[in-house]
Design an enzyme around this catalytic site. Structure first.
Site, PDB file in Angstrom:
ATOM      1  N   HIS A 189     -16.090 -16.146  16.986  1.00  0.00           N
ATOM      2  CA  HIS A 189     -14.996 -17.079  16.342  1.00  0.00           C
ATOM      3  C   HIS A 189     -15.512 -18.324  16.381  1.00  0.00           C
ATOM      4  O   HIS A 189     -15.833 -19.034  17.463  1.00  0.00           O
ATOM      5  CB  HIS A 189     -13.847 -16.677  17.109  1.00  0.00           C
ATOM      6  CG  HIS A 189     -12.877 -15.628  16.320  1.00  0.00           C
ATOM      7  ND1 HIS A 189     -12.718 -14.499  16.980  1.00  0.00           N
ATOM      8  CD2 HIS A 189     -12.432 -15.684  15.030  1.00  0.00           C
ATOM      9  CE1 HIS A 189     -11.927 -13.890  16.154  1.00  0.00           C
ATOM     10  NE2 HIS A 189     -11.480 -14.628  15.106  1.00  0.00           N
ATOM     11  N   ARG A 235      -0.162 -10.949  12.174  1.00  0.00           N
ATOM     12  CA  ARG A 235       0.850 -11.569  12.436  1.00  0.00           C
ATOM     13  C   ARG A 235       1.360 -12.496  11.076  1.00  0.00           C
ATOM     14  O   ARG A 235       2.570 -13.044  11.163  1.00  0.00           O
ATOM     15  CB  ARG A 235       0.485 -12.730  13.649  1.00  0.00           C
ATOM     16  CG  ARG A 235      -0.624 -13.558  13.225  1.00  0.00           C
ATOM     17  CD  ARG A 235      -0.916 -14.525  14.191  1.00  0.00           C
ATOM     18  NE  ARG A 235      -2.147 -15.229  13.879  1.00  0.00           N
ATOM     19  CZ  ARG A 235      -1.985 -16.433  13.075  1.00  0.00           C
ATOM     20  NH1 ARG A 235      -0.855 -16.671  12.539  1.00  0.00           N
ATOM     21  NH2 ARG A 235      -3.144 -17.204  12.702  1.00  0.00           N
ATOM     22  N   CYS A 284     -10.440 -10.321  11.176  1.00  0.00           N
ATOM     23  CA  CYS A 284     -11.633 -10.507  11.943  1.00  0.00           C
ATOM     24  C   CYS A 284     -11.893  -9.419  12.761  1.00  0.00           C
ATOM     25  O   CYS A 284     -12.949  -8.868  12.853  1.00  0.00           O
ATOM     26  CB  CYS A 284     -11.454 -11.673  12.760  1.00  0.00           C
ATOM     27  SG  CYS A 284     -11.603 -13.231  11.890  1.00  0.00           S
TER      28      CYS A 284
END
Length: 219
Positions: free
Chosen positions: A165, A90, A143
């Site tokens: 996370h 993104r 990630c």
């Protein structure tokens, strides 16, 4: 001796901190129940993260790997269940690359599950006073790329590996644009991840096996 590799990322997206690395480096050199922790920083760059991961795995030959990452908006330790074979960024990475709908590994499986006992890990963290949950998505940024490549590389080798996370640090949340986001002080994050490692070492020492669908309970 059980060998533990903990990875964290460099800051990205214009930030000067990344909780994953602040936590990982604080745990470097720690011994838990005779297990030794080594921390390695990974670049937040698609083209560089996997070579750095492969080098760390080859150098340290770990029995347990806990990869850490930052996820703004998360309010707890998010123990990831699944990594998917896609990069769909993104925002650009730290080298300006922004792959869209590109596989992590061409021809690789669609996904890999964590080989950590994720549900009992969450239960153990909560019992110790740390908010935690199972997450069904690690996103499609670096990630997830690292999580997927980690599971692909270690498949069938008997290494317990997965991804967690972490929330933002207060210093980040205070200056984040838009609505306020959850954050945890670094000391609390370090204590929570240390507790997670304690649970994973106990699972390993008790002869815990890889668990189907990234679930199951501690022995």
């Amino acid at each position: 001796m059980v060998r533990i590799l903990v990875t964290g990322f460099e800051p990205f997206g214009g930030q000067s901190l990344n909780p994953s690395w602040e936590v990982a480096r604080a745990l470097h050199g720690l011994q838990l129940q005779g297990a030794q922790v080594v921390a390695v920083q990974l670049p937040c760059v698609f083209a560089q993260a996997l070579p750095a991961l492969q080098q760390a795995l080859a150098q340290h030959t770990p029995d347990i790997v806990l990869a850490l990452g930052q996820a703004e908006g998360r309010c707890d330790l998010s123990v990831e269940r699944i990594a998917i074979n896609v990069m769909d960024a993104r925002i650009p990475d730290n080298a300006g690359a922004q792959p869209i709908d590109v596989p992590v590994i061409v021809g690789g499986p669609a996904s890999y599950f964590s080989t950590l006992p994720i549900k009992s890990l969450v239960a153990g963290l909560r019992a110790a006073g740390f908010p935690a949950s199972v997450s069904q998505t690690a996103g499609t940024f670096v990630c997830n790329q690292v999580f997927y490549a980690l599971q692909h590389t270690l498949a069938g080798q008997g290494v317990h590996s997965g991804f967690v996370h972490l929330p933002l640090l207060p210093e980040q949340a205070a200056h984040w644009p838009g609505p306020s986001l959850p954050s945890w002080p670094v000391g609390l994050q370090i204590a929570a991840v240390k507790q997670a490692l304690d649970l994973l070492v106990a699972h390993r020492l008790q002869g815990g096996a890889d668990l189907p669908l990234g679930g199951g309970t501690l022995n």
